[in-house]
Design a protein around this motif. Structure first.
Motif: not given
Length: 195
Positions: A65-66, A68-73
């Motif tokens: 997913c990329g 950490a922020r991208e994974c959370c999103l």
């Protein structure tokens, strides 16, 4: 309606994502592109949205997913709603958004001003940022809203500071106006300002 940068109070042209540097005596440390534009600043940083939540944190980098922020999103609906909530977003000078990063708000010892007359101090060793006095209550009320809306728990020391800032910087007409404009766009707003 006048819109201004959050930390320095510089007049903003939202369409152009620019601000009037001379009007607020902002002097950049690095006169790069970020020092010349405004960005959407998370008053409560995305990092802390993931970490102040009592459940497991989504803040994990993963190749699938990329960042950490991208994974959370991609993987956490609560985080995505909080991340995109207009109550928590405000225009800020890009350079200050970068310097602030995910530093916690606190009182920085001394008053060393690195950005001209802009009342914005930071201490990277202590990992804290001190905003100007007339937005401290705004910050507190955003944190209270984010905590209640997205089930976030703040450390006692931070909560004590936010309570103090809420008491010493009362709700202003500009804060009420901003809150009502947010309500008009997203259908919800900060009840800590509406009360």
């Amino acid at each position: 309606m006048t819109t201004e940068t959050f930390y320095c109070g510089c007049p903003v042209d939202l369409e152009q994502r620019t601000f009037d540097r001379a009007a607020c005596d902002y002097v950049p440390v690095n006169d790069n592109d970020r020092a010349k534009r405004t960005e959407a600043e998370h008053i409560l940083p995305a990092f802390w949205i993931a970490h102040f939540h009592p459940g497991p944190s989504c803040w994990e980098k993963d190749e699938a997913c990329g960042s950490a922020r991208e994974c959370c999103l991609k993987n956490d609906d609560r985080f995505k709603r909080a991340h995109n909530d207009l109550v928590n977003l405000t225009p800020a000078i890009g350079e200050l958004n970068n310097v602030r990063s995910n530093l916690t708000y606190a009182i920085v010892p001394g008053e060393e001003r690195l950005f001209g007359s802009c009342d914005f101090e930071t201490d990277s060793d202590l990992r804290i940022t001190e905003p100007r006095e007339d937005v401290r209550g705004d910050i507190a009320r955003v944190y209270f809203y984010m905590g209640e809306t997205y089930d976030l728990e703040f450390p006692d020391e931070l909560r004590t500071l936010l309570d103090e800032w809420d008491g010493t910087d009362p709700i202003s007409p500009a804060e009420v106006d901003r809150n009502e404009r947010i309500r008009g766009v997203q259908g919800t707003a900060n009840d800590f300002v509406s009360q």
